[in-house]
Design an enzyme around this catalytic site. Structure first.
Site, short mmCIF file in Angstrom:
data_model
loop_
_atom_site.label_atom_id
_atom_site.label_comp_id
_atom_site.label_asym_id
_atom_site.label_seq_id
_atom_site.Cartn_x
_atom_site.Cartn_y
_atom_site.Cartn_z
N LYS A 53 -5.64 1.72 7.55
CA LYS A 53 -6.83 0.84 8.00
C LYS A 53 -6.32 -0.62 8.14
O LYS A 53 -5.72 -1.18 7.31
CB LYS A 53 -8.08 1.06 7.08
CG LYS A 53 -7.84 0.90 5.73
CD LYS A 53 -7.85 -0.35 5.09
CE LYS A 53 -8.51 -1.69 5.50
NZ LYS A 53 -8.15 -2.73 4.53
N ILE A 92 0.77 -1.31 -0.08
CA ILE A 92 0.05 0.02 -0.04
C ILE A 92 0.89 1.23 0.10
O ILE A 92 0.28 2.44 -0.43
CB ILE A 92 -1.01 0.02 1.25
CG1 ILE A 92 -2.19 1.17 0.90
CG2 ILE A 92 -0.44 0.43 2.42
CD1 ILE A 92 -2.77 0.78 -0.31
N ASP A 152 -10.85 -7.79 6.06
CA ASP A 152 -9.99 -6.62 5.79
C ASP A 152 -10.50 -5.84 4.61
O ASP A 152 -10.48 -4.79 4.81
CB ASP A 152 -8.52 -7.33 5.46
CG ASP A 152 -7.61 -6.28 4.94
OD1 ASP A 152 -6.89 -5.45 6.00
OD2 ASP A 152 -7.54 -6.20 3.63
N SER A 189 11.54 0.30 7.90
CA SER A 189 11.02 -0.87 7.20
C SER A 189 12.08 -1.93 7.46
O SER A 189 13.37 -1.78 7.06
CB SER A 189 10.48 -0.92 5.63
OG SER A 189 9.49 -1.58 5.64
N ARG A 190 11.99 -3.30 7.58
CA ARG A 190 12.90 -4.38 7.87
C ARG A 190 13.56 -4.60 6.43
O ARG A 190 14.66 -4.96 6.36
CB ARG A 190 12.18 -5.49 8.54
CG ARG A 190 11.66 -5.12 10.06
CD ARG A 190 10.76 -6.32 10.46
NE ARG A 190 9.92 -6.57 9.32
CZ ARG A 190 9.11 -7.56 9.14
NH1 ARG A 190 9.01 -8.52 10.26
NH2 ARG A 190 8.17 -7.90 8.66
P1 NAP Z 1 2.02 -5.63 3.17
O1 NAP Z 1 2.78 -5.18 1.91
O2 NAP Z 1 2.04 -7.28 3.31
O3 NAP Z 1 2.70 -5.34 4.37
C1 NAP Z 1 3.40 -3.89 4.53
C2 NAP Z 1 4.75 -3.95 5.39
O4 NAP Z 1 4.63 -3.98 6.46
C3 NAP Z 1 5.53 -4.95 4.89
O5 NAP Z 1 6.07 -4.98 3.66
C4 NAP Z 1 6.48 -5.21 5.98
O6 NAP Z 1 7.57 -4.38 5.61
C5 NAP Z 1 5.65 -4.63 7.06
N1 NAP Z 1 5.78 -5.77 8.07
C6 NAP Z 1 5.03 -6.94 7.61
N2 NAP Z 1 5.00 -7.86 8.87
C7 NAP Z 1 5.44 -7.06 9.75
C8 NAP Z 1 5.74 -7.26 11.04
N3 NAP Z 1 5.51 -8.59 11.70
N4 NAP Z 1 6.31 -6.41 11.87
C9 NAP Z 1 6.54 -5.25 11.33
N5 NAP Z 1 6.33 -4.57 10.02
C10 NAP Z 1 5.73 -5.75 9.23
O7 NAP Z 1 0.61 -5.30 3.45
P2 NAP Z 1 0.01 -3.99 2.60
O8 NAP Z 1 -1.00 -4.65 1.62
O9 NAP Z 1 0.95 -2.93 2.36
O10 NAP Z 1 -1.13 -3.89 3.89
C11 NAP Z 1 -0.74 -2.96 4.95
C12 NAP Z 1 -2.08 -2.39 5.65
O11 NAP Z 1 -2.53 -1.49 4.66
C13 NAP Z 1 -3.11 -3.18 5.99
O12 NAP Z 1 -3.57 -2.67 7.37
C14 NAP Z 1 -4.00 -3.25 5.08
O13 NAP Z 1 -5.32 -3.60 5.39
C15 NAP Z 1 -3.92 -1.72 4.48
N6 NAP Z 1 -4.17 -1.49 3.06
C16 NAP Z 1 -3.86 -2.36 1.97
C17 NAP Z 1 -4.24 -2.12 0.63
C18 NAP Z 1 -3.79 -2.95 -0.39
O14 NAP Z 1 -4.33 -2.63 -1.49
N7 NAP Z 1 -2.60 -3.92 -0.34
C19 NAP Z 1 -5.13 -1.13 0.54
C20 NAP Z 1 -5.46 -0.23 1.52
C21 NAP Z 1 -5.09 -0.53 2.76
P3 NAP Z 1 9.20 -4.77 6.14
O15 NAP Z 1 9.20 -6.22 5.84
O16 NAP Z 1 10.08 -4.13 5.26
O17 NAP Z 1 9.34 -4.37 7.36
#
Ligand code: NAP
Length: 308
Positions: free
Chosen positions: A91, A15, A169, A37-38
């Site tokens: 969110k 996101i 979600d 970010s990790r």
């Molecule tokens: P994602 O790419 O899987 O996760 C975002 C980042 O969070 C990962 O790249 C990781 O970065 C970090 N992360 C993952 N696990 C972690 C942990 N255990 N501890 C600390 N950092 C961690 O997910 P995303 O799709 O971007 O979604 C993230 C949030 O945005 C969610 O709440 C989701 O509901 C919301 N969102 C997503 C979308 C969508 O289309 N994907 C749309 C709107 C809102 P590092 O490994 O580099 O730390």
């Protein structure tokens, strides 16, 4: 004109790349100066492995956007608020209602703003739907949110883990719109389908009623291939309303009355700047409370295993 808000971003994943970086790049009210970010990184700014290192090294940061999955957001939010930084929460704002309540208190105690962002509320036709429903007599409403998890969330393990919410979600996006345009409502029954190998549901059927007794249903399904449905329907005395495309298009009795390109994340950052300058917070927990209630009241139905 005030100086741009110096902001950092935490949890550089899907996101952040899809929405936060493009929105911030175009917004003159912000200057993105650091990321934590990790594994992920953002080009041309200072990058750190975690929020603590970022806050230590970049004390001039005024605000942070926390974009990691909800289960891992509270500690980072607490750290940022205690360091007197304004906080933007992706969110859903947290994995539990009570942890977000605690963050609200911490924001107030530290004199900074907390924003629980609900991007779908800023979809282009949502305000038009709200205005229409304000003048109409609603008889019933239905939320149909059906998408293909393999297409939108490939290999996202956190989303299936406890606190990842599973199909809620995306479902919470529907609830963020429904709680904005429909009268106050509460859940009367729910059935949640859990794949036998997963901790979170892949589908759910939820019944609500409004305080004046109107029925509202919600049908969530994460296995819908082909056309995707992100629709809220209302039967009213002024016609049948269909808010489709996740809030982007509004039709009354089949006639499209509102259809515009979306600008959800630029609007979220506008709103964050607005509350930050006003010295207030914006934390509406209604969508998260409904999800908590669905898990609390819902009947658990075990269905076949899910594999990516
Ligand atoms: P994602 O790419 O899987 O996760 C975002 C980042 O969070 C990962 O790249 C990781 O970065 C970090 N992360 C993952 N696990 C972690 C942990 N255990 N501890 C600390 N950092 C961690 O997910 P995303 O799709 O971007 O979604 C993230 C949030 O945005 C969610 O709440 C989701 O509901 C919301 N969102 C997503 C979308 C969508 O289309 N994907 C749309 C709107 C809102 P590092 O490994 O580099 O730390």
């Amino acid at each position: 004109m005030s100086q741009p808000i110096k902001i950092g971003i935490v949890g550089v994943g899907k996101i952040v790349r899809d929405q936060h970086l493009p929105a911030l790049a175009k917004d003159q009210d912000y200057r993105l100066i650091a990321a934590a970010s990790r594994h992920g990184r953002v080009d041309d700014i200072a990058n750190f492995p975690d929020i603590e290192a970022m806050l230590d090294a970049v004390p001039e940061l005024e605000a942070v956007s926390l974009c990691m999955p909800p289960q891992f957001r509270y500690d980072a939010a607490r750290t940022a608020l205690m360091a007197k930084k304004h906080v933007f929460l992706e969110k859903p704002p947290g994995a539990t209602v009570s942890e977000v309540e605690d963050l609200k208190t911490l924001a107030a105690q530290n004199g900074v703003s907390l924003f629980a962002s609900w991007h779908s509320r800023y979809a282009p036709a949502v305000e038009a739907a709200r205005a229409f429903l304000d003048t109409a007599k609603i008889r019933s409403a239905a939320i149909n949110w059906k998408e293909d998890v393999r297409r939108w969330h490939p290999n996202q393990e956190w989303i299936w883990a406890p606190g990842g919410f599973g199909v809620f979600d995306p479902g919470i996006n529907a609830l963020s719109i429904a709680t904005h345009i429909l009268p106050a409502m509460f859940i009367t029954s729910a059935v949640l389908d859990f794949p036998e190998n997963r901790a979170s549901p892949v589908a759910a059927r939820v019944a609500f009623r409004t305080s004046n007794g109107l029925p509202v249903t919600m049908d969530l399904d994460w296995l819908q291939t082909g056309p995707q449905s992100w629709d809220i329907l209302a039967d009213t005395d002024k016609g049948a309303m269909v808010l489709s495309g996740g809030g982007s298009k509004l039709a009354i009795d089949g006639k499209v009355v509102h259809d515009e390109p979306e600008a959800e994340y630029p609007m979220l950052y506008r709103r964050f700047a607005e509350i930050l300058h006003a010295g207030t917070s914006d934390v509406d927990l209604a969508p998260l409370q409904h999800v908590a209630d669905a898990f609390m009241l819902g009947k658990r139905n075990v269905v076949e295993a899910f594999f990516d």
